[in-house]
Design a protein around this motif. Structure first.
Motif: not given
Length: 69
Positions: A1-10, A16-21, A38-44
């Protein structure tokens, strides 16, 4: 399933991610570590794997990795 990165605390490797809905779904450090990131940015755009609904009724994320074409 695909989603968009929303928040990440290193520090905790949770986020958290946002599902497509538009539904936000949290992930824990185990799911982040399973993807080998190793890292995740919001919006990826990310690919997630889930298990049945958790305590709050949303799916439990077991893996987070970058979406590649």
């Amino acid at each position: 399933m695909q989603a968009t990165s929303y928040t990440y605390d290193s520090e905790t490797r949770c986020g958290s991610v946002l599902l497509d809905d538009g539904t936000p779904v949290e992930f824990d450090s185990a799911a982040f570590d399973a993807g080998g990131l190793r890292l995740l940015r919001p919006g990826q755009r990310v690919r997630i794997e889930t298990e049945g609904p958790g305590e709050d009724g949303t799916p439990r994320i077991t893996l987070v990795t970058l979406q590649t074409l």
